[in-house]
Design a protein around this motif. Structure first.
Motif, mmCIF file in Angstrom:
data_model
loop_
_atom_site.group_PDB
_atom_site.id
_atom_site.type_symbol
_atom_site.label_atom_id
_atom_site.label_comp_id
_atom_site.label_asym_id
_atom_site.label_seq_id
_atom_site.Cartn_x
_atom_site.Cartn_y
_atom_site.Cartn_z
ATOM 1 N N TYR A 1 0.636 14.883 8.616
ATOM 2 C CA TYR A 1 -0.548 13.907 8.751
ATOM 3 C C TYR A 1 -1.915 14.674 9.297
ATOM 4 C CZ TYR A 1 1.740 13.806 13.101
ATOM 5 O OH TYR A 1 2.430 14.015 14.344
ATOM 6 N N LEU B 1 -6.263 6.340 4.322
ATOM 7 C CA LEU B 1 -5.021 6.159 5.179
ATOM 8 C C LEU B 1 -5.225 5.574 6.624
ATOM 9 C CD1 LEU B 1 -2.079 6.300 5.385
ATOM 10 C CD2 LEU B 1 -2.300 8.941 5.824
ATOM 11 N N GLY C 1 -6.805 2.360 6.909
ATOM 12 C CA GLY C 1 -5.755 1.172 6.539
ATOM 13 C C GLY C 1 -6.079 0.535 5.328
ATOM 14 N N ASP D 1 -5.429 2.012 2.374
ATOM 15 C CA ASP D 1 -4.429 2.659 1.348
ATOM 16 C C ASP D 1 -3.437 3.204 1.869
ATOM 17 O OD1 ASP D 1 -5.424 5.444 1.425
ATOM 18 O OD2 ASP D 1 -7.161 4.658 0.327
ATOM 19 N N GLN D 2 -2.422 3.962 1.081
ATOM 20 C CA GLN D 2 -1.543 4.623 1.700
ATOM 21 C C GLN D 2 -1.425 6.315 1.380
ATOM 22 O OE1 GLN D 2 1.039 3.138 3.672
ATOM 23 N NE2 GLN D 2 -0.277 1.249 3.352
ATOM 24 N N GLY D 3 -2.906 6.662 0.911
ATOM 25 C CA GLY D 3 -3.202 7.980 0.388
ATOM 26 C C GLY D 3 -3.591 7.581 -0.892
ATOM 27 N N SER D 4 -4.860 8.104 -1.359
ATOM 28 C CA SER D 4 -5.410 7.516 -2.557
ATOM 29 C C SER D 4 -5.382 8.596 -3.686
ATOM 30 C CB SER D 4 -7.062 6.845 -2.576
ATOM 31 O OG SER D 4 -7.754 7.691 -2.075
ATOM 32 N N LEU E 1 1.478 13.057 -0.435
ATOM 33 C CA LEU E 1 0.910 12.215 0.231
ATOM 34 C C LEU E 1 1.338 12.822 1.691
ATOM 35 C CD1 LEU E 1 1.516 8.845 -1.704
ATOM 36 C CD2 LEU E 1 -0.721 10.476 -1.433
ATOM 37 N N THR F 1 2.761 12.344 5.302
ATOM 38 C CA THR F 1 4.013 12.082 5.892
ATOM 39 C C THR F 1 3.872 11.903 7.441
ATOM 40 O OG1 THR F 1 5.267 13.491 4.329
ATOM 41 C CG2 THR F 1 6.441 12.544 5.920
ATOM 42 N N LEU G 1 -0.072 -4.011 -2.538
ATOM 43 C CA LEU G 1 0.805 -3.070 -1.919
ATOM 44 C C LEU G 1 2.232 -3.378 -2.951
ATOM 45 C CD1 LEU G 1 3.204 -5.308 -0.377
ATOM 46 C CD2 LEU G 1 1.273 -5.722 1.126
ATOM 47 N N HIS H 1 2.303 -0.293 -6.496
ATOM 48 C CA HIS H 1 2.517 1.208 -6.645
ATOM 49 C C HIS H 1 4.115 1.627 -5.941
ATOM 50 C CE1 HIS H 1 -1.400 1.719 -7.767
ATOM 51 N NE2 HIS H 1 -1.987 1.134 -6.688
#
Length: 387
Positions: free
Chosen positions: A107, A126, A129, A131-134, A144, A146, A354, A357
């Motif tokens: 990360y 990320l 907060g 997205d989870q990695g765009s 992405l 980790t 959420l 994907h």
């Protein structure tokens, strides 16, 4: 070094006083004073454009870190994982990659992400907060981030084994042969996942380079509490070579990583690279390093600043003029504006996003859960839910 009673007096004999500088085995091409030195195995010639490029990349990477830290302090990010002092380790490794190589980051690999063509603004999503990695891992050959410590090394090993089966290792075609670069920290080296990845990589001769940024601290635990030998020597126990490089020397890091990646592409198996560096900032913005380490240690490592040594070398040898340094500073300022304005403009996600994907084709069970959650959200007065 004062003996630690937790380990006994023999710890000093193993590490020795020279370990504070990485020890005699440290691969180095540019000293902290900006003097060019040579190494019998990893020496390379760099032209002026390459040297200026390394400098620019590190300055911009540091600006990403500084701006993101400031954004977190202003409440725009929930968290930020700092890399201050580790720019050379990341840029050296990132620039050693070929387009077809694949990276599995932790990360904190903001500099490597930059090298893979990812807009730094995408990294902020990320930590904000939203997205989870765009970014697209397939497009950039960069996975992405980790969060689970060390888990990415197993993913990297499996991906590398897949490359073997796809026939893109050891063919002799430089445009085809590929390798995997797996990043982790000294703290992660104590995780079971990392050691399992070493075993699989050695057993299957996987084309993976395990790149450990040893920044001396696993949050608040010093490296001396994790190992009685230098980390790179652990590789021998698994049956593949280990190398310790000066992680504050971008030239040496590039040269060592390039050689290790080529070894993997040629089908010669894994390598452990220990980039010996120092975390000059905090572990993350929730951490207070003044509670567990000495300020004198930080000050001594500031004298080994990875950016300063390249700047000194460029100026001393007439390889860059004032216009160049001013242009890089201006580019860094523009990047800062891009990150500040772009971060605040990042759109908040819709609650149901959420679900979108998780699978390429959503299974019926997950679709039912999504519909149920949508009904729950719609039960609040005035709620509008995009289905």
């Amino acid at each position: 070094m004062t003996p630690d009673p937790t380990f006994g007096p023999d710890l000093v004999e193993v590490f020795g006083p020279s370990q504070s500088d990485g020890g005699p085995e440290l691969v180095q091409l540019l000293t902290p004073e900006g003097e060019r030195v040579h190494h019998p195995e990893f020496d390379l010639d760099f032209d002026a454009d390459e040297l200026r490029g390394f400098y620019r990349d590190m300055v911009l990477t540091r600006r990403i870190d500084v701006e993101a830290t400031a954004l977190q302090r202003h409440g725009e990010l929930g968290l930020w994982a700092q890399l201050l002092g580790q720019e050379a380790a990341q840029i050296g490794a990132g620039r050693a990659l070929r387009p077809q190589d694949h990276v599995f980051p932790t990360y904190r690999e903001h500099g490597v992400a930059y090298c893979r063509g990812i807009d730094p603004l995408q990294l902020l999503g990320l930590f904000r907060g939203v997205d989870q990695g765009s970014w697209d891992p397939a497009e950039h050959h960069f996975g992405l981030y980790t969060i689970v410590i060390g888990a990415q090394t197993l993913h990297a090993c499996g991906y590398a084994m897949g490359m073997q089966r796809d026939g893109v290792v050891g063919t002799g075609d430089p445009a085809r042969d590929a390798a995997v670069l797996a990043h982790f920290g000294d703290g992660a080296s104590s995780q079971g996942d990392v050691n399992e990845a070493f075993i699989f990589a050695a057993s299957y001769n996987a084309p993976v380079v395990f790149f450990c940024q040893n920044n001396q601290w696993a949050i608040s635990e010093p490296i001396e509490r994790q190992t009685r030998i230098p980390l790179y020597q652990r590789a021998l126990g698994f049956g593949f070579p280990g190398i310790r490089v000066d992680g504050n020397d971008v030239l040496a890091t590039y040269a060592v990583t390039r050689a290790a990646l080529q070894r993997a592409r040629d089908g010669q198996g894994p390598t452990f690279v220990e980039a010996y560096t120092y975390r000059m900032g905090a572990h993350t913005t929730t951490d207070d390093p003044t509670r567990y380490r000495l300020s004198s240690d930080v000050e001594s490592w500031k004298l080994k600043d990875p950016i300063a040594r390249v700047e000194v070398y460029l100026k001393r040898n007439g390889l860059a003029d004032t216009d160049f340094f001013e242009a890089v500073a201006a580019e860094a300022d523009d990047l800062g504006v891009h990150l500040r304005e772009g971060c605040k403009a990042l759109p908040d996600p819709q609650p149901l996003d959420l679900f979108d994907h998780v699978y390429a084709d959503m299974p019926a069970e997950l679709a039912a859960q999504r519909d149920g959650y949508a009904d729950y959200l719609a039960s609040f007065e005035g709620a509008e839910v995009a289905r």
